[in-house]
Write a protein that holds these residues in place. Structure first.
Motif, short mmCIF file in Angstrom:
data_model
loop_
_atom_site.label_atom_id
_atom_site.label_comp_id
_atom_site.label_asym_id
_atom_site.label_seq_id
_atom_site.Cartn_x
_atom_site.Cartn_y
_atom_site.Cartn_z
N GLN A 119 3.05 -8.73 6.78
CA GLN A 119 2.31 -7.35 6.58
C GLN A 119 1.89 -6.85 8.42
O GLN A 119 2.35 -5.56 8.43
CB GLN A 119 1.15 -7.32 6.07
CG GLN A 119 0.38 -6.14 5.88
CD GLN A 119 -0.78 -5.90 5.32
OE1 GLN A 119 -1.11 -6.54 4.19
NE2 GLN A 119 -1.91 -5.41 5.81
N GLU B 263 3.31 -3.46 9.96
CA GLU B 263 2.49 -2.32 10.56
C GLU B 263 2.84 -1.94 11.71
O GLU B 263 3.27 -0.81 11.91
CB GLU B 263 1.23 -2.83 10.14
CG GLU B 263 0.40 -2.56 8.67
CD GLU B 263 -1.08 -2.88 9.01
OE1 GLU B 263 -1.62 -2.03 9.65
OE2 GLU B 263 -1.68 -3.79 8.41
N GLU C 130 6.08 -1.12 3.93
CA GLU C 130 5.07 -0.47 4.68
C GLU C 130 5.25 1.03 5.30
O GLU C 130 6.62 1.36 5.61
CB GLU C 130 4.70 -1.19 6.10
CG GLU C 130 3.40 -0.91 6.78
CD GLU C 130 2.10 -1.46 5.73
OE1 GLU C 130 2.17 -2.44 5.19
OE2 GLU C 130 1.21 -0.60 5.99
N TYR D 24 -8.02 -5.94 6.85
CA TYR D 24 -7.38 -4.67 7.22
C TYR D 24 -7.37 -3.27 6.21
O TYR D 24 -6.64 -2.36 6.34
CB TYR D 24 -5.89 -5.16 7.44
CG TYR D 24 -5.23 -5.92 6.31
CD1 TYR D 24 -5.10 -5.19 5.13
CD2 TYR D 24 -4.92 -7.14 6.41
CE1 TYR D 24 -4.55 -6.10 4.05
CE2 TYR D 24 -4.55 -7.84 5.20
CZ TYR D 24 -4.26 -7.40 4.06
OH TYR D 24 -3.71 -7.99 2.96
N MET D 25 -8.06 -3.49 5.27
CA MET D 25 -8.08 -2.34 4.08
C MET D 25 -9.00 -1.34 4.35
O MET D 25 -9.98 -1.55 4.79
CB MET D 25 -8.42 -3.16 2.69
CG MET D 25 -7.41 -4.27 2.49
SD MET D 25 -7.56 -4.72 0.73
CE MET D 25 -6.38 -5.94 0.50
N TYR D 26 -8.59 -0.06 4.02
CA TYR D 26 -9.20 1.01 4.34
C TYR D 26 -10.90 0.97 3.66
O TYR D 26 -10.82 0.95 2.37
CB TYR D 26 -8.61 2.29 4.17
CG TYR D 26 -9.16 3.71 4.44
CD1 TYR D 26 -8.64 4.01 5.63
CD2 TYR D 26 -10.22 4.33 4.01
CE1 TYR D 26 -8.96 5.16 6.36
CE2 TYR D 26 -10.74 5.48 4.22
CZ TYR D 26 -10.21 6.01 5.59
OH TYR D 26 -10.37 7.15 6.09
N SER E 122 -2.50 -2.16 -0.34
CA SER E 122 -3.73 -1.26 0.22
C SER E 122 -3.43 -0.24 1.04
O SER E 122 -2.06 -0.22 1.72
CB SER E 122 -4.74 -2.33 1.10
OG SER E 122 -4.25 -2.62 2.04
N ARG F 90 -3.99 1.11 4.77
CA ARG F 90 -4.81 0.35 5.75
C ARG F 90 -5.85 0.81 6.53
O ARG F 90 -5.68 2.12 6.76
CB ARG F 90 -3.50 0.08 6.87
CG ARG F 90 -2.26 -0.55 6.06
CD ARG F 90 -2.46 -1.58 5.07
NE ARG F 90 -1.02 -2.19 4.77
CZ ARG F 90 -0.96 -3.19 3.90
NH1 ARG F 90 -1.95 -3.48 3.16
NH2 ARG F 90 0.41 -3.48 3.66
N GLU F 91 -6.60 0.05 7.01
CA GLU F 91 -7.73 0.80 7.91
C GLU F 91 -7.27 1.44 9.11
O GLU F 91 -6.56 0.62 9.83
CB GLU F 91 -8.93 -0.33 8.22
CG GLU F 91 -9.98 0.24 8.94
CD GLU F 91 -10.51 1.43 8.27
OE1 GLU F 91 -10.37 2.66 8.88
OE2 GLU F 91 -11.40 1.17 7.53
N ASP F 92 -7.11 2.61 9.33
CA ASP F 92 -6.45 3.08 10.72
C ASP F 92 -7.55 3.57 11.73
O ASP F 92 -7.06 4.33 12.67
CB ASP F 92 -5.62 4.25 10.34
CG ASP F 92 -6.20 5.54 9.42
OD1 ASP F 92 -7.15 5.72 9.85
OD2 ASP F 92 -5.71 5.71 8.46
#
Ligand code: 4AD
Ligand code: MG
Length: 457
Positions: free
Chosen positions: A204, A208, A244, A358-360, A385, A387-389
């Motif tokens: 993953q 990404e 992704e 890494y999840m939002y 998920s 993703r946390e950006d």
């Protein structure tokens, strides 16, 4: 015997090569069931005693390999449309019935698991592995038709992608210098890569990275987990499909997982019906009903918080504790999709503490934009998920989970320059195949299962 086309049949001379499934007969003729591995269907071959090497034919038993020339004709018997009348039979290899473990009588899956190198010679496993091939091919087609690039992420890595510490360490050593008798006791201490490296648990994070230039990607490769769980759903080496998608959110991700699974199911129902028949006969679990249902109805969606409510109100005596914040165990997952919804079910918005860094993070500060797709009979088949950006929040979550953000700056930096909302998931190929075939043990859907204590063949 897939190369035989019904519409072209006039009595015609053909040559086949394959293995004897069964032979029965008399002094006057023999009936051979020949299978060449290309499909679940065998071809019945009649060998007349007038053939010059008939005494050799009489010695043929299950597992022998042969090449046969003859004519394909309409069969007067029941059970098959065509049969072959042999004019010439040559034997490649005999299989001594005294020692060859596979005989006419049905073998149990447990027995066959102990003789894993023999499994592909049985009708059950050859059907499963053909379905596995078809499923893999359908997955590739699904993504390519939608404009995804197929990328190859590394197997050797220094990043524990799930932050769960369940990876296999990689070391180099010179096997040639180790005496055979000592090979079990080698001191694996050298670090080839100057820093500790491992086999990937996921592709993953590198996936990404690749979306930042390619937009929509997917990986499809082996992943490795050193979780010591000797269950019917876990392997130490399994195949994961990981799309992704740039500019996507959790809802887009749910649709993508649902569409992909349905695409594969439709393809398998259309192209593997004989192989599905073989599995149904073995397991007595006719999967076609629920596969068709999955095609017709959208997957149920339920938030983790709602799921906990449903489970609490179920009146079930679960073995594992149930409270908001608990990890959903297999018994919970299966109750939700098998008993309560009776449908593939997507659970989303899980508690932040339970899920990877890494999840939002949602606005409530307690949950993350995670999703698991649960299948009746199996439980979790997909985990994914949004993703946390946001760089600062990602760094905070990494810190809270004890992950060194500076060591993974290449990953964090994706949020520093042209950051984008993006989402993806991982589908466990073997779990999907279990669901499609109705097999109850994950060891039975991969040719070379690796589980705690077992890395044979
Ligand atoms: O939920 P998981 O751990 O998710 C990830 O690895 C994410 N990085 C995926 C992503 O977002 N790109 O694993 C994904 C799926 C699970 O839902 C399950 O089907 C399968 O991989 N899986 C296993 N299958 C067999 N044996 C194991 N030990 C497995 N662990 C996970
Ligand atoms: Mg998961």
């Amino acid at each position: 015997m897939s190369e035989i086309h019904a519409d072209k049949i006039a009595p015609s001379s053909i040559t086949i090569a394959g293995w004897v499934r069964t032979r029965r007969g008399s002094k006057k003729f023999s009936f051979l069931e020949i299978n060449d591995g290309s499909s679940a269907k065998s071809l019945q071959v009649i060998v007349d005693a007038s053939i010059s090497n008939y005494s050799e034919i009489e010695r043929l038993t299950t597992g022998c390999s042969v090449k046969i020339q003859g004519n394909l004709v309409l069969s007067p018997g029941k059970g098959q449309k065509y049969e072959m009348q042999a004019t010439e039979v040559s034997v490649f290899g005999l299989a001594d019935p005294e020692t060859f473990p596979l005989q006419k009588k049905e073998m149990t899956l447990e027995y066959l698991r102990e003789n894993a190198h023999m499994r592909v010679r049985t009708s059950t496993y050859s059907s499963i592995f053909r379905i596995r091939s078809r499923v893999s091919f359908a997955i590739h087609r699904f993504f390519v038709e939608r404009g995804f690039s197929y990328v190859h992420t590394p197997i050797l890595t220094t990043a524990d992608g799930e932050g769960a510490g369940e990876s296999f360490k990689v070391t180099n050593f010179d096997m040639a210098k180790v005496p055979k008798t000592k090979q079990g006791q080698v001191d694996f201490e050298q670090d080839f890569f100057a820093e500790p490296s491992m086999l990937c648990v996921t592709g993953q994070l590198e996936g990404e990275l690749l979306t930042m230039g390619l937009n929509k990607i997917y990986t499809f490769g082996p992943t490795f987990r050193a979780e010591n769980s000797n269950t019917s759903r876990h392997l130490a080496e399994f195949w994961m499909v990981e799309p992704e998608v740039a500019f996507a959110n959790l809802e887009d991700n749910m649709y993508l997982a649902q569409d992909m699974i349905r695409y594969v199911v439709a393809d398998v129902l259309e192209n593997c019906s004989d192989d599905i028949d073989v599995c149904v006969q073995k397991t007595q679990n006719d999967t076609r009903g629920y596969l068709k249902m999955a095609l017709e109805n959208p997957f149920i969606r339920v938030s983790y918080t709602e799921a906990i409510d449903i489970l609490k109100k179920s009146g079930q005596n679960f073995e594992n504790p149930l409270f908001w914040g608990c990890d959903l165990k297999s018994e919970h997952e299966r109750y939700l999709c098998e008993v309560h919804f009776k449908s593939p079910t997507i659970v989303y918005d899980y508690p932040e503490e339970q899920k990877a860094f890494y999840m939002y993070l949602n606005d409530d500060g307690k949950t993350v934009r995670a999703m698991d797709v649960l299948m009746p009979g199996i439980g979790e088949v997909v985990g994914g998920s949004q993703r946390e950006d946001r760089e600062n929040i990602l760094i905070e979550r990494m810190k809270a989970k004890g992950i060194d953000a500076s060591h993974m700056d290449w990953y964090v930096s994706l949020r520093r320059y042209g950051s984008i909302p993006h989402a993806g998931f991982g589908l466990g190929l073997e779990r999907l195949i279990m669901w499609i075939t109705g097999m109850g043990n994950i060891r039975d859907v991969i040719p070379f299962p690796r589980t705690p204590g077992n890395c044979k063949y």
